[in-house]
Design an enzyme around this catalytic site. Structure first.
Site, mmCIF file in Angstrom:
data_model
loop_
_atom_site.group_PDB
_atom_site.id
_atom_site.type_symbol
_atom_site.label_atom_id
_atom_site.label_comp_id
_atom_site.label_asym_id
_atom_site.label_seq_id
_atom_site.Cartn_x
_atom_site.Cartn_y
_atom_site.Cartn_z
ATOM 1 N N SER A 126 -24.368 4.321 21.956
ATOM 2 C CA SER A 126 -25.710 3.905 21.527
ATOM 3 C C SER A 126 -26.295 2.855 22.459
ATOM 4 C CB SER A 126 -25.665 3.367 20.092
ATOM 5 O OG SER A 126 -25.312 4.387 19.182
ATOM 6 N N PHE A 127 -25.438 2.008 23.033
ATOM 7 C CA PHE A 127 -25.913 1.015 23.997
ATOM 8 C C PHE A 127 -26.193 1.670 25.346
ATOM 9 C CE2 PHE A 127 -23.988 -1.650 20.810
ATOM 10 C CZ PHE A 127 -24.840 -2.736 20.758
ATOM 11 N N GLY A 128 -25.386 2.644 25.714
ATOM 12 C CA GLY A 128 -25.641 3.376 26.944
ATOM 13 C C GLY A 128 -26.993 4.068 26.916
ATOM 14 N N ARG A 129 -27.428 4.463 25.740
ATOM 15 C CA ARG A 129 -28.700 5.177 25.610
ATOM 16 C C ARG A 129 -29.908 4.259 25.754
ATOM 17 N NH1 ARG A 129 -27.253 10.160 21.706
ATOM 18 N NH2 ARG A 129 -25.001 10.074 22.041
ATOM 19 N N GLU A 138 -18.598 -7.909 30.358
ATOM 20 C CA GLU A 138 -19.494 -8.129 31.505
ATOM 21 C C GLU A 138 -20.778 -7.353 31.223
ATOM 22 O OE1 GLU A 138 -16.572 -6.204 32.297
ATOM 23 O OE2 GLU A 138 -15.243 -7.932 32.321
ATOM 24 N N TYR A 177 1.898 -8.513 29.638
ATOM 25 C CA TYR A 177 0.881 -9.204 30.435
ATOM 26 C C TYR A 177 0.996 -10.721 30.328
ATOM 27 C CZ TYR A 177 -3.591 -10.864 32.141
ATOM 28 O OH TYR A 177 -4.557 -11.553 32.832
#
Length: 201
Positions: A119-122, A145, A177
């Site tokens: 939804s953010f990519g859109r 980021e 890690y």
């Protein structure tokens, strides 16, 4: 082996995988949604000299932040206009670092990958650049980021911004890690700037 919703809940219940706070409604078929925290970093250097510690401003928001593309014309008058019209706490331009609300702890046999929500990519908002991988044995909040590529985007504290996809390793890592010499971001409970200047060249 990628973990399904059943696997994720089993790992949470057993204490092997820790997500704090945990919301069962955020469990997807094979992912877990994570939310935007309230702390951010904006770099202030003219140039990124990666052999030196980078200067930056760190700040918190009460409710929301507007992220503008780097090419967007933004001055003090425009910032005040946006604040008054949209009620945002902060208006920034270009890339910035954010963090998740959630503190995540991975055992030595589970690794994870962060992906932004579609939804953010859109709306052409990217919440990670190259740092989507999370090694087995990591614990801490996830650094984001964030860059807007089209129009200004308003983001809200505690908004679901991305998802974690978990995978089980064939055998546990010998050294996780956070126990590995030279790991820079283990245990982070806040947003942290790049520590690449500590790398040996």
């Amino acid at each position: 082996m990628m973990l399904s919703d059943n696997d994720i809940i089993k790992e949470i219940d057993s204490g092997g995988l820790v997500i704090e706070p945990f919301n069962k409604e955020f469990v997807g078929p094979c992912s877990y949604d994570i939310t935007l925290g309230d702390e951010f970093i904006v770099y202030t250097d003219e140039v990124y000299d990666l052999k030196k510690e980078l200067n930056h401003n760190k700040f918190k928001i009460e409710n929301s932040i507007m992220v503008c593309p780097l090419c967007y014309e933004l001055d003090d008058e425009k910032i005040e206009y946006f604040k008054n019209k949209y009620g945002v706490d902060v208006v920034v331009k270009g890339g910035l670092l954010g963090t998740t609300t959630e503190f995540v702890e991975l055992p030595n046999d589970i690794c994870a990958q962060y992906q932004g929500r579609s939804s953010f990519g859109r709306v052409f908002l990217q919440s990670h650049q190259t740092a989507g991988w999370i090694d087995a044995g990591f614990k801490g909040k996830i650094t984001l980021e964030i860059v807007a590529y089209d129009k200004p985007v308003i983001l809200y504290k505690n908004q679901r911004i991305g998802q974690l996809i978990f995978s089980k390793t064939l055998t546990p890592a010998n050294i996780g890690y956070c126990d590995r010499k030279g790991s820079k971001y283990g245990g982070q409970n806040s947003v942290n700037a790049s520590l690449i200047h500590k790398d040996e060249i």
